[in-house]
Design a protein around this motif. Sequence first.
Motif, PDB file in Angstrom:
ATOM      1  N   TYR A  69       0.637  -0.853  -0.049  1.00  0.00           N
ATOM      2  CA  TYR A  69      -0.109  -0.413   0.106  1.00  0.00           C
ATOM      3  C   TYR A  69       0.786   1.314  -0.209  1.00  0.00           C
ATOM      4  N   LEU A  70       2.422   0.978   0.209  1.00  0.00           N
ATOM      5  CA  LEU A  70       2.972   2.176   0.545  1.00  0.00           C
ATOM      6  C   LEU A  70       2.931   2.972  -1.293  1.00  0.00           C
ATOM      7  N   ILE A  71       3.492   1.333  -2.044  1.00  0.00           N
ATOM      8  CA  ILE A  71       3.418   1.579  -3.564  1.00  0.00           C
ATOM      9  C   ILE A  71       1.836   1.810  -4.303  1.00  0.00           C
ATOM     10  N   VAL A  72       1.180   1.031  -3.716  1.00  0.00           N
ATOM     11  CA  VAL A  72       0.450   1.385  -4.840  1.00  0.00           C
ATOM     12  C   VAL A  72      -0.406   2.443  -4.750  1.00  0.00           C
ATOM     13  N   THR A  73      -0.579   3.183  -3.912  1.00  0.00           N
ATOM     14  CA  THR A  73      -1.086   4.874  -3.610  1.00  0.00           C
ATOM     15  C   THR A  73      -1.009   5.679  -4.712  1.00  0.00           C
ATOM     16  N   PRO A  74       0.733   6.687  -4.320  1.00  0.00           N
ATOM     17  CA  PRO A  74       1.474   6.732  -5.647  1.00  0.00           C
ATOM     18  C   PRO A  74       0.911   6.303  -6.602  1.00  0.00           C
ATOM     19  N   ALA A  87      -6.546   5.000  -4.795  1.00  0.00           N
ATOM     20  CA  ALA A  87      -6.438   6.287  -3.790  1.00  0.00           C
ATOM     21  C   ALA A  87      -6.049   6.278  -2.341  1.00  0.00           C
ATOM     22  N   ASN A  88      -7.622   6.973  -3.094  1.00  0.00           N
ATOM     23  CA  ASN A  88      -8.096   7.480  -1.034  1.00  0.00           C
ATOM     24  C   ASN A  88      -7.854   6.022  -0.739  1.00  0.00           C
ATOM     25  N   SER A  89      -8.687   4.758  -0.590  1.00  0.00           N
ATOM     26  CA  SER A  89      -9.046   4.093  -0.436  1.00  0.00           C
ATOM     27  C   SER A  89      -8.025   3.558  -0.144  1.00  0.00           C
ATOM     28  N   ASP A  90      -6.641   3.057  -0.717  1.00  0.00           N
ATOM     29  CA  ASP A  90      -5.666   2.706  -0.309  1.00  0.00           C
ATOM     30  C   ASP A  90      -4.507   3.739   0.680  1.00  0.00           C
ATOM     31  N   LEU A  91      -5.139   4.877   0.575  1.00  0.00           N
ATOM     32  CA  LEU A  91      -4.427   5.481   1.717  1.00  0.00           C
ATOM     33  C   LEU A  91      -5.206   5.145   3.610  1.00  0.00           C
ATOM     34  N   TYR A  92      -6.167   4.837   3.377  1.00  0.00           N
ATOM     35  CA  TYR A  92      -6.651   4.155   4.236  1.00  0.00           C
ATOM     36  C   TYR A  92      -6.290   2.572   4.830  1.00  0.00           C
ATOM     37  N   ALA A 106      -0.300   7.222  11.395  1.00  0.00           N
ATOM     38  CA  ALA A 106       0.289   6.099  10.816  1.00  0.00           C
ATOM     39  C   ALA A 106      -0.306   6.717   9.555  1.00  0.00           C
ATOM     40  N   LEU A 107      -1.511   7.056   9.181  1.00  0.00           N
ATOM     41  CA  LEU A 107      -1.587   7.971   7.970  1.00  0.00           C
ATOM     42  C   LEU A 107      -0.804   9.306   7.165  1.00  0.00           C
ATOM     43  N   SER A 108      -0.192   9.767   8.474  1.00  0.00           N
ATOM     44  CA  SER A 108       1.065  10.611   7.800  1.00  0.00           C
ATOM     45  C   SER A 108       1.935  10.031   7.217  1.00  0.00           C
ATOM     46  N   LEU A 109       2.782   8.966   7.933  1.00  0.00           N
ATOM     47  CA  LEU A 109       4.293   8.170   7.630  1.00  0.00           C
ATOM     48  C   LEU A 109       3.347   7.478   5.585  1.00  0.00           C
ATOM     49  N   CYS A 110       2.284   7.223   6.243  1.00  0.00           N
ATOM     50  CA  CYS A 110       2.018   6.838   4.500  1.00  0.00           C
ATOM     51  C   CYS A 110       1.552   7.907   3.397  1.00  0.00           C
ATOM     52  N   THR A 111       0.916   9.313   3.170  1.00  0.00           N
ATOM     53  CA  THR A 111       0.385   9.790   2.615  1.00  0.00           C
ATOM     54  C   THR A 111       2.167  10.673   2.628  1.00  0.00           C
ATOM     55  N   LEU A 112       3.591  10.700   2.644  1.00  0.00           N
ATOM     56  CA  LEU A 112       4.423  10.847   3.014  1.00  0.00           C
ATOM     57  C   LEU A 112       5.206  10.128   1.423  1.00  0.00           C
ATOM     58  N   PHE A 113       4.920   9.025   1.241  1.00  0.00           N
ATOM     59  CA  PHE A 113       5.152   7.793   0.640  1.00  0.00           C
ATOM     60  C   PHE A 113       4.506   7.806  -0.733  1.00  0.00           C
ATOM     61  N   CYS A 114       3.491   8.835  -0.654  1.00  0.00           N
ATOM     62  CA  CYS A 114       3.131   9.532  -1.930  1.00  0.00           C
ATOM     63  C   CYS A 114       4.049   9.589  -2.796  1.00  0.00           C
ATOM     64  N   GLY A 115       4.958  10.607  -2.547  1.00  0.00           N
ATOM     65  CA  GLY A 115       6.179  11.627  -2.984  1.00  0.00           C
ATOM     66  C   GLY A 115       6.931  10.225  -3.860  1.00  0.00           C
ATOM     67  N   LEU A 116       6.463   8.721  -4.081  1.00  0.00           N
ATOM     68  CA  LEU A 116       6.731   8.357  -5.184  1.00  0.00           C
ATOM     69  C   LEU A 116       6.879   8.735  -6.230  1.00  0.00           C
ATOM     70  N   VAL A 117       5.508   9.117  -6.540  1.00  0.00           N
ATOM     71  CA  VAL A 117       5.332   9.309  -8.196  1.00  0.00           C
ATOM     72  C   VAL A 117       6.314   9.985  -8.383  1.00  0.00           C
ATOM     73  N   PHE A 118       6.808  11.357  -7.332  1.00  0.00           N
ATOM     74  CA  PHE A 118       7.441  12.037  -8.780  1.00  0.00           C
ATOM     75  C   PHE A 118       8.673  11.587  -9.020  1.00  0.00           C
ATOM     76  N   LEU A 119       9.003   9.955  -9.749  1.00  0.00           N
ATOM     77  CA  LEU A 119       9.390   9.080 -10.137  1.00  0.00           C
ATOM     78  C   LEU A 119       9.550   9.663 -11.784  1.00  0.00           C
ATOM     79  N   ASN A 120       7.943   9.916 -12.149  1.00  0.00           N
ATOM     80  CA  ASN A 120       7.706  10.136 -13.481  1.00  0.00           C
ATOM     81  C   ASN A 120       8.417  11.872 -13.504  1.00  0.00           C
TER      82      ASN A 120
END
Length: 558
Positions: A141-146, A355-360, A391-405
């Motif tokens: 879920y740290l991967i699927v959200t981004p 993505a919203n569901s994944d973050l949850y 826990a929610l805050s940490l998972c949100t930070l991993f959304c930054g992986l999307v900047f691999l784009n």
Amino acid sequence: MARPTTHDQQKYLGDDLSEKGSVAVREELQTGVYHKEELLDPDDHETLQRGLSARQISMIALGGAVGTGLIIGSGTALVRGGPLGIFLGYTFMGMVCYMVLVGLAEMSAYLPHKKGFAGYATRFVDPAFGFALGWNYLFKYLIVTPNNINAAGVVIQYWNRSVHIAVWMVFVVNLLGVRVFGELEFWFSSIKVITLIGLILMGIIIDLGGNPRHDRIGFRYWDHPYGPMGVYLLSRVHKKSLAIFLGFWSTLTNALFAYIGTELIGVTVGEAQNPSKTIPSAIRRTFFRIVVFYIGGVFVVGLIVPSTSDAIFVANKSKAGAAASPFVVATTLAGIKTLNHVINGAILLFVISAANSDLYIGSRTLYGLAAEGKAPRIFARVNRMGVPYVALSLCTLFCGLVFLNVSSSSAKVFGWFVNLVSTFGAITWMCIAYTHIRFMKALEYNGISRDTLPYKAPLQPYGSWFAVISTMIITIFKGFDTFLPFTKDTFVTSYIAIPTFVLFWAGYKLWYRTSVIPIEQVDLVTGKREYAQEEESFRHLEDVKGPKNAWQRFWDRM
């Protein structure tokens, strides 16, 4: 490491089991098989609130599962497997998915704790197994959200390709949130259901000639040269029959990615109202909806989109927007104007909702690990509304992986994420199914008939063994195309999840010196009395409210 028994553990042992089972559990606690945190839910100030109904849970699962796999990824499967190949692939994986879900429902209805299915693995298999499963699922879920945010950026590019994709990433990341999550996701997913029904009906109408060209397509695209089976890597294997098989096999991997997410119902158990009834009901609804939408959706796509179309989003011809979804491609090929923009907008809602569901789910998975003592305790903190905000805050930070784009194309990043997510998800399915097998063996040893359970999974134990073996074979060979020729980045993303799981399992086992829990020592009792009391209190409150009217009964069945 020795694990002392406690008075708290002992007082929860009731007379639910046969005499043999009760004695076995008592001996187990005396030998220190479990930690206290592995059996008992957190205290009231650190616990989740049971506020989700069956309709909300089933829609949360639908929201998390119906996203990029069907809406975008099915285009790749159609090109590689052809219309018949994609239909067979999604049907087969639908059966595997069903076996995983019903096994999870049986365990959840019997023991609706707040630690997700990693907690069942800890209790019925081995604490190290539960540790590895929990972190494996969290990584997913740290991967699927981004991944879903990346897909949103791809869809947005259909309208505007001049703005750098990173701008859209920032925009979408800031849209995510989990406040009033249950009701919000219910309405998001309701829109998904309506849209999917509309897309399937649209496809049938287009196929039967109800399009601007008045062209009755029928099964034209199932005949040569379009189908019925596709060919994949023909230029490298130089044998058509093998290329056809490889095309079909690739649809299994694609379908696995598409179905992954349905198991998230097991994470919502801790926040479900009356879980012994709610969870089985939600799983039945979820599976029916997903099978109809997925199998029905890919069948219709195979009717109205030729598998040889260059417009479909594939690795070698990466485009955005319309090319990203076979449903949008279908409207373009049929000559329907404007509707493609409406569908593209609906797809954008799909992936943002997913993505919203994944973050949850990611935040609840991390919370469950912390509640068991398998992650830093700070992640078990909740606010007054029962939200695990750390826990929610940490998972949100991993959304930054999307900047691999920023340095790679959307198509390439999407492929990396698909590989990672599908492997993490496949390992999760195998662990759930194997945990269910152990659960059934423990029931049998203690003389508990499965007919007495709140929910009895059909076709067992064969169904769970079928799920374990099928998923294992697909996982082992899912990255076959990385060798034709060898591509190191896709090889790593296809298989890195396997050594990661083994490392976490072996590391925990060596550090704490745990062993697989003998069947005769599996704890089937601790906590059951409390869950029964919770459900009895809930039913009493419902009775006080009086009988429901017709509208309320209909709403509950949604």
